[in-house]
Design a protein around this motif. Sequence first.
Motif, short mmCIF file in Angstrom:
data_model
loop_
_atom_site.label_atom_id
_atom_site.label_comp_id
_atom_site.label_asym_id
_atom_site.label_seq_id
_atom_site.Cartn_x
_atom_site.Cartn_y
_atom_site.Cartn_z
N ASN A 49 0.85 -1.27 0.16
CA ASN A 49 0.02 0.18 0.08
C ASN A 49 1.06 1.22 -0.02
O ASN A 49 0.25 2.44 0.13
CB ASN A 49 -1.09 -0.08 1.08
N LYS A 50 2.03 1.22 -0.13
CA LYS A 50 2.93 2.37 -0.34
C LYS A 50 3.29 2.56 -1.70
O LYS A 50 3.01 1.56 -2.58
CB LYS A 50 4.31 1.99 0.59
N SER A 51 3.63 3.91 -1.91
CA SER A 51 4.04 4.12 -3.56
C SER A 51 5.27 3.19 -3.84
O SER A 51 5.85 3.00 -2.81
CB SER A 51 4.34 5.62 -3.73
N VAL A 52 5.31 3.12 -4.89
CA VAL A 52 6.74 2.21 -5.39
C VAL A 52 7.75 3.21 -5.16
O VAL A 52 9.00 2.32 -4.78
CB VAL A 52 6.48 2.06 -6.84
N TYR A 53 8.09 4.27 -5.00
CA TYR A 53 9.04 5.03 -4.99
C TYR A 53 9.50 4.95 -3.42
O TYR A 53 10.51 4.52 -3.07
CB TYR A 53 8.89 6.60 -5.27
N ASP A 54 8.54 5.02 -2.42
CA ASP A 54 8.88 4.94 -1.12
C ASP A 54 9.30 3.27 -0.88
O ASP A 54 10.20 3.03 0.03
CB ASP A 54 7.56 5.34 -0.23
N LEU A 59 13.53 -0.97 0.70
CA LEU A 59 14.28 -2.04 0.51
C LEU A 59 15.75 -1.75 0.35
O LEU A 59 16.67 -2.33 0.61
CB LEU A 59 13.73 -2.43 -0.77
N GLU A 60 16.15 -0.64 -0.41
CA GLU A 60 17.41 -0.25 -0.45
C GLU A 60 18.30 0.06 0.66
O GLU A 60 19.24 -0.42 1.11
CB GLU A 60 17.71 1.01 -1.48
N ASP A 61 17.39 0.94 1.80
CA ASP A 61 18.19 1.07 3.05
C ASP A 61 18.36 -0.45 3.78
O ASP A 61 19.33 -0.41 4.57
CB ASP A 61 17.18 1.93 3.89
N GLY A 90 7.68 -9.44 7.04
CA GLY A 90 8.10 -10.18 8.15
C GLY A 90 8.96 -11.38 8.03
O GLY A 90 9.48 -12.23 9.07
N SER A 91 9.23 -11.62 6.76
CA SER A 91 10.10 -12.98 6.56
C SER A 91 11.50 -12.73 6.76
O SER A 91 11.80 -11.45 6.47
CB SER A 91 9.69 -13.44 5.07
N ARG A 92 12.28 -13.76 6.75
CA ARG A 92 13.81 -13.32 6.95
C ARG A 92 14.50 -13.76 5.60
O ARG A 92 14.28 -14.92 5.50
CB ARG A 92 14.32 -13.94 8.12
N VAL A 93 15.15 -13.08 5.01
CA VAL A 93 15.73 -13.47 4.04
C VAL A 93 17.28 -12.86 4.00
O VAL A 93 17.69 -12.13 4.83
CB VAL A 93 15.24 -12.68 2.70
N LYS A 94 17.96 -13.66 3.04
CA LYS A 94 19.46 -13.38 3.18
C LYS A 94 19.84 -12.02 2.46
O LYS A 94 18.77 -11.35 1.37
CB LYS A 94 20.21 -14.39 2.52
N ASP A 95 20.98 -11.31 2.62
CA ASP A 95 21.51 -10.33 1.83
C ASP A 95 21.40 -10.42 0.51
O ASP A 95 21.66 -11.45 0.11
CB ASP A 95 22.71 -9.73 2.61
#
Length: 359
Positions: A49-54, A59-61, A90-95
């Motif tokens: 529900n956020k804008s694609v820019y936000d 995700l980059e941060d 909430g899932s945990r993923v690798k870098d």
Amino acid sequence: MLKSLFNWKVLLNLLVAIAVFVGLVWLTFRWLEYHTKHGQETPVPNVVNKSVYDAVKILEDAGLEYSVDSATYDPKYRAFQVLKMSPFAGSRVKDGRAIELRVNPRTWAPVAIPDVINKYSGLAFQRITQVGLKVGDTIFEPSIQKDAIIRVLFKGNAVKPGTLIPRFSTIDVVVGSGPMRNISIPNVVGLTVKEARGVIARSMFEVGLVEHEDGSKDESDIIYYQDPASGDVRDQGMQMDLWASKKTPAELSAKIEQLNSIYRMKVDTSLPPVRYEEVPNYQSAPEPVPVAPAPVQRTEPVKAEPKPATTKPATSTTENKPKTSASSNANTGSNNKTPATGATQQPAQKPKAKKVVVE
């Protein structure tokens, strides 16, 4: 054999082999942990529900990769709003793991304009509606293709079939209204073949036979004859035949006279025009035919033939008369049983008189 098996050298080699195997296994798992970054996991933030820019900035941060894909346009949501994400929040993923984002596009996906040129307007409208477009204004234009689609307009500009435009857009169509009547034929004598084609097309006619005097197909040849003649009136879409040459019309006077004798009919105007009167389209009642009266037939009295003389006296005729009358009265009375006062008696027929000749 058992004695040689428990030799110290054999046991030493066996221990060395086991140690080497265990070392290789340990090194392999350590390498896998380092390569796959085992134990180094990052929680996935919620960007739905956020804008694609936000969402991309978040995700980059977090050190996560991302991929963006557009979904089917839904007017209930904002443009470029994130509708879904995978893996879930909430899932945990690798870098370095890429997070897939499903984003609502700005508008509907574009659709191609169907090929409805020269098609019947009724079927063309159905085809346009099926691909998700709307028909706006219907503009009628004179054309020999009556009720056929001539052009398709989008925002006032003509577009070709296959052009991509947003879905549910409104397009205008130009429909043929039938040919125009009694259009004056233009004069193209003296023009080149190329120039004549343009003049004929602008006058809503078509070029028919183009005969070059030298047999070539040079568009720069000069028109020296045309059929129909200039000034005649024809319907839209009729063909005009042209004769072209590099010579001047004066040099082709004999040819022009020959063509005039074929294509120009001389009308004799010395005779008065024939006038026609309209006859009412109904049948009048037939007049009664007089019937001649039937001729009246006249009956001539029948003359009695003379009889031979007799010796009876003349008074015999008078004596027989009452007898005949009496006999007839007697017969009448015997047949009528009702009283004479209650019924009408028929008159007795008188006997015909006999002619007696006395000598």
